[in-house]
Each structure stands twice: as C-alpha cells, then as structure tokens.
Scaffold this motif. Structure first.
Motif, PDB file in Angstrom:
ATOM      1  N   LEU A  36       0.829  -1.202   0.000  1.00  0.00           N
ATOM      2  CA  LEU A  36       0.000   0.000   0.000  1.00  0.00           C
ATOM      3  C   LEU A  36       0.866   1.256   0.000  1.00  0.00           C
ATOM      4  N   MET A  37       1.881   1.281   0.860  1.00  0.00           N
ATOM      5  CA  MET A  37       2.781   2.432   0.930  1.00  0.00           C
ATOM      6  C   MET A  37       3.570   2.589  -0.381  1.00  0.00           C
ATOM      7  N   ALA A  38       4.060   1.484  -0.938  1.00  0.00           N
ATOM      8  CA  ALA A  38       4.844   1.538  -2.174  1.00  0.00           C
ATOM      9  C   ALA A  38       3.995   2.070  -3.338  1.00  0.00           C
ATOM     10  N   LEU A  39       2.780   1.567  -3.476  1.00  0.00           N
ATOM     11  CA  LEU A  39       1.906   2.030  -4.557  1.00  0.00           C
ATOM     12  C   LEU A  39       1.521   3.491  -4.376  1.00  0.00           C
ATOM     13  N   ALA A  40       1.218   3.875  -3.148  1.00  0.00           N
ATOM     14  CA  ALA A  40       0.860   5.266  -2.890  1.00  0.00           C
ATOM     15  C   ALA A  40       2.026   6.187  -3.225  1.00  0.00           C
ATOM     16  N   THR A  41       3.234   5.780  -2.870  1.00  0.00           N
ATOM     17  CA  THR A  41       4.418   6.580  -3.181  1.00  0.00           C
ATOM     18  C   THR A  41       4.631   6.674  -4.684  1.00  0.00           C
ATOM     19  N   LEU A  42       4.477   5.572  -5.389  1.00  0.00           N
ATOM     20  CA  LEU A  42       4.604   5.575  -6.847  1.00  0.00           C
ATOM     21  C   LEU A  42       3.573   6.511  -7.476  1.00  0.00           C
ATOM     22  N   PHE A  43       2.310   6.377  -7.085  1.00  0.00           N
ATOM     23  CA  PHE A  43       1.257   7.224  -7.644  1.00  0.00           C
ATOM     24  C   PHE A  43       1.497   8.694  -7.311  1.00  0.00           C
ATOM     25  N   PHE A  44       1.933   8.956  -6.077  1.00  0.00           N
ATOM     26  CA  PHE A  44       2.203  10.310  -5.630  1.00  0.00           C
ATOM     27  C   PHE A  44       3.326  10.927  -6.463  1.00  0.00           C
ATOM     28  N   ALA A  45       4.407  10.168  -6.667  1.00  0.00           N
ATOM     29  CA  ALA A  45       5.551  10.653  -7.438  1.00  0.00           C
ATOM     30  C   ALA A  45       5.176  10.896  -8.899  1.00  0.00           C
ATOM     31  N   VAL A  46       4.444   9.982  -9.510  1.00  0.00           N
ATOM     32  CA  VAL A  46       4.029  10.144 -10.904  1.00  0.00           C
ATOM     33  C   VAL A  46       3.115  11.359 -11.044  1.00  0.00           C
ATOM     34  N   GLN A  47       2.221  11.543 -10.108  1.00  0.00           N
ATOM     35  CA  GLN A  47       1.301  12.674 -10.159  1.00  0.00           C
ATOM     36  C   GLN A  47       2.061  13.999 -10.087  1.00  0.00           C
ATOM     37  N   ILE A  48       3.078  14.074  -9.246  1.00  0.00           N
ATOM     38  CA  ILE A  48       3.897  15.281  -9.155  1.00  0.00           C
ATOM     39  C   ILE A  48       4.704  15.457 -10.443  1.00  0.00           C
ATOM     40  N   PHE A  49       5.291  14.366 -10.929  1.00  0.00           N
ATOM     41  CA  PHE A  49       6.139  14.405 -12.128  1.00  0.00           C
ATOM     42  C   PHE A  49       5.376  14.896 -13.360  1.00  0.00           C
ATOM     43  N   VAL A  50       4.133  14.490 -13.521  1.00  0.00           N
ATOM     44  CA  VAL A  50       3.350  14.904 -14.692  1.00  0.00           C
ATOM     45  C   VAL A  50       2.682  16.266 -14.488  1.00  0.00           C
ATOM     46  N   GLY A  51       2.956  16.891 -13.353  1.00  0.00           N
ATOM     47  CA  GLY A  51       2.469  18.248 -13.117  1.00  0.00           C
ATOM     48  C   GLY A  51       1.053  18.358 -12.600  1.00  0.00           C
ATOM     49  N   GLU A  52       0.553  17.316 -11.993  1.00  0.00           N
ATOM     50  CA  GLU A  52      -0.817  17.337 -11.475  1.00  0.00           C
ATOM     51  C   GLU A  52      -0.903  17.752 -10.001  1.00  0.00           C
ATOM     52  N   GLY A  53       0.207  18.128  -9.392  1.00  0.00           N
ATOM     53  CA  GLY A  53       0.194  18.597  -8.002  1.00  0.00           C
ATOM     54  C   GLY A  53       0.178  17.464  -7.000  1.00  0.00           C
ATOM     55  N   PHE A  54      -0.118  17.824  -5.754  1.00  0.00           N
ATOM     56  CA  PHE A  54      -0.109  16.871  -4.645  1.00  0.00           C
ATOM     57  C   PHE A  54      -1.504  16.315  -4.388  1.00  0.00           C
ATOM     58  N   ASN A  55      -1.578  15.035  -4.093  1.00  0.00           N
ATOM     59  CA  ASN A  55      -2.843  14.417  -3.693  1.00  0.00           C
ATOM     60  C   ASN A  55      -2.699  13.992  -2.240  1.00  0.00           C
ATOM     61  N   TYR A  56      -3.037  14.904  -1.344  1.00  0.00           N
ATOM     62  CA  TYR A  56      -2.904  14.632   0.081  1.00  0.00           C
ATOM     63  C   TYR A  56      -3.836  13.509   0.530  1.00  0.00           C
ATOM     64  N   GLY A  57      -4.960  13.375  -0.139  1.00  0.00           N
ATOM     65  CA  GLY A  57      -5.931  12.344   0.220  1.00  0.00           C
ATOM     66  C   GLY A  57      -5.378  10.941   0.086  1.00  0.00           C
TER      67      GLY A  57
END
Length: 111
Positions: A36-57
C-alpha cells in the motif's frame, strides 16, 4: 495426560483458533501495508512528475490503515506504549485529510 487431552486443552485455551493461521494473517497484514505504501508513493511521485500537483488524500488513506490497526491494538491491549504510535499516526491522517479537503474546496468550480 494423553495426546487427546492435551489437544482438547490447547483448543480450549486458543478458542479453536489456529495459531499458525493467525501468524500468517499478521504477516499478510504487514506485507499489505508495505505494498500500500509503495503504490501510494509511486502514484504520488508520478502525479507530481506529470504536473498534477499533490494528492494529500492518497496519503491520508494510506496512513489511516496503519492508524486504525494501531488504535485497535491500543484499545484492545490497553498498553500505554501504543498510545504514542497512535498519536504519531493520527496526526498525519488529520493533517493530510484537512489539506485534501481544503484543496478540493478551494479548487472547486462550484464556488
């Protein structure tokens, strides 16, 4: 005491629960949290990388799983040593949830 008496006594003490199965479930729970932590980190990093900002949720959800497990342990075991860990996990859940809700409200097109 014969073998059957020992088995009956053990079952009564363990309330017919399989100790091996309980240990496997504990390990599975630990692995699930890591994935769960690994996937959340991956999704979080990709979201930042593509310029979609932070998803705190996303991280609020991740921390909430560990927080819930810790709260149950603290309440059931009544050990004060678990209280600090509960607080350490509850604070990020509240903070991240608040940030996520704030972002949703301020970026809403309805207002």
């Amino acid at each position: 005491m014969n073998k059957d008496e020992i088995l009956a006594k053990s079952r009564a003490e363990n309330k017919n629960k399989d100790i091996y199965e309980e240990e496997i479930l504990k390990q599975a729970n630990s692995y699930a949290v890591i994935v769960l932590m690994a996937l959340a980190t991956l999704f979080f990093a990709v979201q930042i990388f593509v310029g979609e900002g932070f998803n705190y949720g996303l991280y609020a959800v991740v921390f909430s799983g560990n927080m819930t497990i810790s709260w149950v342990k603290y309440i059931k075991l009544k050990q004060k040593k678990h209280l600090l860990y509960v607080i350490i996990l509850t604070l990020p859940v509240l903070l991240l949830s608040g940030c996520h809700i704030y972002n949703l409200i301020t970026e809403s097109k309805i207002l």
